[in-house]
Write a protein that holds these residues in place. Structure first.
Motif, PDB file in Angstrom:
ATOM      1  N   GLN A 213     -40.731  49.892 -10.555  1.00 57.21           N
ATOM      2  CA  GLN A 213     -40.689  49.642  -9.111  1.00 57.21           C
ATOM      3  C   GLN A 213     -40.814  50.989  -8.392  1.00 57.21           C
ATOM      4  N   VAL A 214     -41.916  51.140  -7.640  1.00 57.91           N
ATOM      5  CA  VAL A 214     -42.223  52.421  -7.004  1.00 57.91           C
ATOM      6  C   VAL A 214     -41.648  52.452  -5.586  1.00 57.91           C
ATOM      7  N   HIS A 215     -40.818  53.466  -5.294  1.00 57.73           N
ATOM      8  CA  HIS A 215     -40.215  53.611  -3.973  1.00 57.73           C
ATOM      9  C   HIS A 215     -41.000  54.587  -3.102  1.00 57.73           C
ATOM     10  N   GLN A 216     -41.504  55.648  -3.722  1.00 61.47           N
ATOM     11  CA  GLN A 216     -42.231  56.671  -2.993  1.00 61.47           C
ATOM     12  C   GLN A 216     -43.531  56.991  -3.733  1.00 61.47           C
ATOM     13  N   PRO A 217     -44.582  56.213  -3.452  1.00 59.63           N
ATOM     14  CA  PRO A 217     -45.856  56.384  -4.169  1.00 59.63           C
ATOM     15  C   PRO A 217     -46.405  57.794  -4.090  1.00 59.63           C
ATOM     16  N   GLU A 218     -46.172  58.463  -2.985  1.00 59.11           N
ATOM     17  CA  GLU A 218     -46.733  59.813  -2.816  1.00 59.11           C
ATOM     18  C   GLU A 218     -46.125  60.829  -3.784  1.00 59.11           C
ATOM     19  N   LYS A 219     -44.930  60.516  -4.306  1.00 57.17           N
ATOM     20  CA  LYS A 219     -44.279  61.433  -5.251  1.00 57.17           C
ATOM     21  C   LYS A 219     -44.609  61.114  -6.703  1.00 57.17           C
ATOM     22  N   LEU A 220     -45.317  60.005  -6.923  1.00 50.54           N
ATOM     23  CA  LEU A 220     -45.632  59.604  -8.293  1.00 50.54           C
ATOM     24  C   LEU A 220     -46.856  60.386  -8.773  1.00 50.54           C
ATOM     25  N   PRO A 221     -46.723  61.160  -9.856  1.00 56.86           N
ATOM     26  CA  PRO A 221     -47.855  61.958 -10.340  1.00 56.86           C
ATOM     27  C   PRO A 221     -49.054  61.078 -10.699  1.00 56.86           C
ATOM     28  N   GLN A 222     -50.241  61.613 -10.506  1.00 52.44           N
ATOM     29  CA  GLN A 222     -51.456  60.885 -10.840  1.00 52.44           C
ATOM     30  C   GLN A 222     -51.503  60.609 -12.343  1.00 52.44           C
TER      31      GLN A 222
END
Length: 415
Positions: A213-222
């Protein structure tokens, strides 16, 4: 399917075990030691197998720390009243030796006391000199116990459960006798190990679903999703902002023993929450994974949780400290790396791949998926290993009714 058991024991115990006729579906690989404390070293030379059986409690206790890094079940042949009674009966009938004329070392004092009680009132029976073996028993202490009793005339014969003690007593000229290991006890222990190995394999195939479950997509590494799917050897799909990974319990248990995977999960905690669920169906496992997400929010601990098919919450995972790391400095690994021109990191991943698959045959596609490389790269890797006989071809499989069959391979090295 044939089950392979690694049997770790003394030379005499292995000799006796070899004489037992086994069912056709059981294979035994033998590893002999001179003394029980050598058992952990033998674990490092062990070929892939489904379970480990030690000849007794001493080598098992000596190996406890090393066993924490091994995911397969391990057991030892337990000494019981039957073992002691058979030995005492043989000494009485063949050696004309009275019970009170021996000194004896045993694992459980209660076993011999029960035998003596069955023979009659304890007050009317002269007991032998008894030394109870402990988990951290020093063998020299056991040797000294027997030597003192025999030399002082308190006993006429030393009866020992430890083959290494017997060898020392014989070398010192002390009348001694090895505790008999009834073939029925050994066979029973082997069959128990097989049953537990089958149970472990069945447990490993349970359906498991992971939910990220992703809360902050911008912090998830590519590349996070693909990397997680590769670790879990999973198919995945996205649904309402969450990612579902379809895998097995065995895979989850394996990857959580990897230090690199645990560190990877920790790196995701600031931007997402990962949980797992088990179930009889993929739908049930998915529901349990979602419920694990909710339940984990009610706990004080941070990390990855798993809800099993009995609605029991486990976590945070892993339950024990991860023990499998990239062993880039292992001498055997460096030798294979030099011969194949593959990097030590790749060779280390290949050993983990072989352990993960429990040494079953694999295809180039299987290897490509695990290494997250193209099939052509996997095929080049296989060729380099085959050129040095670290991989052999063991057949072909047909994926569909039409098309070319796919080659099956098997690893032939152990690190």
């Amino acid at each position: 399917m044939k089950v392979t058991i690694a049997l770790i024991g003394s030379q005499e115990f292995c000799r006796q075990a070899r004489s037992i006729v086994l069912p056709h579906n059981i294979r035994i690989d033998y590893y002999q030691y001179d003394k029980p404390s050598d058992a952990p070293r033998l674990l490092k030379t062990m070929k892939p197998c489904h379970a480990i059986l030690f000849s007794g409690s001493l080598p098992y206790e000596a190996s406890k720390q090393a066993l924490q890094t091994i995911s397969i079940p391990a057991f030892y042949v337990q000494q019981n009243e039957h073992t002691i009674a058979v030995t005492l009966l043989y000494l009485a009938s063949e050696k004309n030796m009275a019970i009170h004329d021996i000194s004896i070392d045993i694992k459980e004092l209660a076993h011999i006391e029960q035998i003596l009680q069955d023979l009659g009132p304890l007050s009317s029976i002269q007991k032998p000199a008894i030394h109870e073996l402990q988990a951290n028993t020093d063998l020299q202490t056991v040797v000294n116990f027997h030597m003192e009793h025999v030399k002082s005339g308190k006993s006429k014969l030393a009866v020992t459960s430890v083959h290494a003690v017997y060898d020392q007593l014989q070398a010192a000229g002390i009348p001694s006798f090895r505790m008999l290991d009834p073939a029925s006890n050994i066979l029973r222990a082997i069959k128990h190990a097989v049953q537990q190995a089958d149970f472990a394999r069945n447990e490993a195939t349970k359906i498991a679903v992971g939910v990220l479950q992703v809360h902050q997509p911008e912090k998830l590494p590519q590349g996070t999703i693909e990397k997680l799917a590769n670790y879990l050897q999973a198919q995945w799909k996205e649904k309402e902002g969450s990612f579902f990974f379809y895998t097995t319990l065995g895979t989850i248990e394996f990857v959580f023993a990897l230090k690199a995977f645990v560190e990877f999960c920790e790196s995701l905690q600031s931007a997402s929450t990962l949980s797992f669920g088990l179930g009889l169906t993929a739908l049930e496992a998915s529901d349990n994974a979602i419920n694990a997400l909710q339940l984990s929010k009610q706990t004080d601990n941070k990390g990855v949780f798993m809800l099993d098919e009995h609605k029991k919450l486990h976590g945070p995972l892993p339950a024990t400290k991860p023990s499998i790391a990239m062993r880039l400095d292992d001498p055997d690994l460096l030798t294979i790396s030099k011969k194949t021109t593959l990097s030590p990191a790749v060779i280390s991943k290949l050993t983990l791949f072989d352990e993960f698959r429990q040494s079953t045959p694999f295809t180039a596609n299987d290897l490509a998926g695990y290494l997250a490389v193209s099939r052509r790269t996997a095929e080049r890797t296989i060729k380099k290993l085959m050129d040095q006989q670290f991989v052999v071809s063991v057949g072909e499989e047909m994926a569909y009714s039409q098309g070319r069959p796919r080659a099956l391979y098997k690893m032939k090295f152990t690190i």
